[in-house]
Design an enzyme around this catalytic site. Structure first.
Site, PDB file in Angstrom:
ATOM      1  N   LEU A   1       0.664  -1.044  -0.036  1.00  0.00           N
ATOM      2  CA  LEU A   1      -0.099  -0.126   0.078  1.00  0.00           C
ATOM      3  C   LEU A   1       1.119   1.314  -0.096  1.00  0.00           C
ATOM      4  CD1 LEU A   1      -2.632  -1.178   2.813  1.00  0.00           C
ATOM      5  CD2 LEU A   1      -2.781  -0.790   0.364  1.00  0.00           C
ATOM      6  N   ASP A   2       0.415   2.214  -0.802  1.00  0.00           N
ATOM      7  CA  ASP A   2       1.151   3.849  -0.453  1.00  0.00           C
ATOM      8  C   ASP A   2       1.879   3.902   1.153  1.00  0.00           C
ATOM      9  OD1 ASP A   2       0.996   3.967  -3.086  1.00  0.00           O
ATOM     10  OD2 ASP A   2      -0.589   4.753  -3.659  1.00  0.00           O
ATOM     11  N   LYS A   3       2.245   5.037   1.141  1.00  0.00           N
ATOM     12  CA  LYS A   3       2.991   5.020   1.938  1.00  0.00           C
ATOM     13  C   LYS A   3       1.413   5.986   2.887  1.00  0.00           C
ATOM     14  CE  LYS A   3       5.614   9.088   4.604  1.00  0.00           C
ATOM     15  NZ  LYS A   3       6.658  10.294   4.236  1.00  0.00           N
TER      16      LYS A   3
ATOM     17  N   HIS B   1      -0.898   3.808  -8.135  1.00  0.00           N
ATOM     18  CA  HIS B   1      -1.647   4.836  -7.485  1.00  0.00           C
ATOM     19  C   HIS B   1      -3.169   4.907  -8.534  1.00  0.00           C
ATOM     20  CE1 HIS B   1       2.506   7.654  -6.286  1.00  0.00           C
ATOM     21  NE2 HIS B   1       2.086   6.458  -5.469  1.00  0.00           N
TER      22      HIS B   1
ATOM     23  N   THR C   1      -2.251   5.382   2.076  1.00  0.00           N
ATOM     24  CA  THR C   1      -2.635   4.670   2.465  1.00  0.00           C
ATOM     25  C   THR C   1      -2.462   3.928   3.739  1.00  0.00           C
ATOM     26  OG1 THR C   1      -2.520   4.385  -0.093  1.00  0.00           O
ATOM     27  CG2 THR C   1      -4.437   3.460   0.892  1.00  0.00           C
TER      28      THR C   1
END
Length: 246
Positions: free
Chosen positions: A78-80, A176, A82
């Site tokens: 997961l993105d930082k 993204h 999120t």
């Protein structure tokens, strides 16, 4: 007890979550069985150690061995910024199986997002291929007709204060994807400092949360379904859109 993940609304400094202690990461465990763990990732903490070091989620995985000889391993990322459901494999064979499930789109994922403005319809599909923005920004994406196929299903969960609360289901798993897709529709995610109108540092944090995941890990059983509670930084805007705290 104070919440270690609560941040004051300061615009003059980057907000980062400190390295999690063993107790803190264990308290974020949502599911555990012999093959996998699902944890509730806090917003603002990268899953991997970056080139400059610093706090990251993997550094705390030793506290999640629960008797096994090795720490668990990320099955996806997961993105930082999120938050929410993050799946870890507990041993090599399990991690390989989970990796294939993610790669082939067998894992169902539902994200909650608060977007600025929002669609006029109540549900729909975004089908826009994505490609890399440029070589310098390796992760950043853009809508690109020559890019990889990317499809997102969306449904309105509530509206209020010029915002819309969406449930987003990525059919594909591009980097993204949800952030670029919503922004391309003219309704960027609140707090998105790359594709939206979010601040470079400070509040509001990105309002994107991995709410529910369904993992068909066992052939003869129903998928394992796990739900992550809405993070504190999203509560106010979720309530403005009609969320009742569930």
């Amino acid at each position: 007890m104070s919440n270690p993940f609560h941040h004051s609304e300061s615009l003059d400094r980057p907000i980062d979550v400190a390295q999690l202690t063993a107790e803190q990461i264990q308290s974020r465990l949502l599911h555990r069985d012999g093959l996998m763990l699902v944890i509730d990732k806090p917003a603002g903490l990268p899953v991997h150690r970056g080139p400059k070091g610093g706090p990251n989620l993997e550094a705390s995985f030793d506290a999640l061995r629960f008797g096994l000889p090795r720490p668990p391993v990320l099955a996806h990322r997961l993105d930082k910024d999120t938050s929410g459901c993050l799946v870890l494999g507990r041993h090599r064979k399990a991690t390989a199986s989970l990796g294939l499930l993610f790669k082939h789109g067998k894992v169902s994922k539902t994200y909650w997002a608060i977007v600025e403005g929002g669609p006029t319809a109540d549900e729909g599909i975004i089908d826009l291929p994505l490609g890399r923005l440029n070589a310098e920004r390796g992760w950043w994406q853009k809508v690109d007709e020559q890019g990889q196929p990317a499809v997102t299903n969306w449904k309105v969960m509530g509206r209020g204060d010029g915002l819309t609360w969406l449930a987003l289901e990525p059919v594909t798993g591009r980097t993204h994807q949800l952030r670029v897709h919503t922004s391309a529709q003219g309704w960027p995610i609140v707090g998105d400092n790359i594709y939206g109108n979010g601040p470079r540092f400070g509040e509001p944090r990105l309002h994107l949360h991995s709410r529910e995941i369904g993992i068909p890990i066992s052939r003869n059983k129903e998928p394992v379904r796990v739900v992550a509670p809405a993070p504190e930084h999203m509560h106010a805007r979720l309530r403005a859109c009609g969320w009742n705290g569930e």
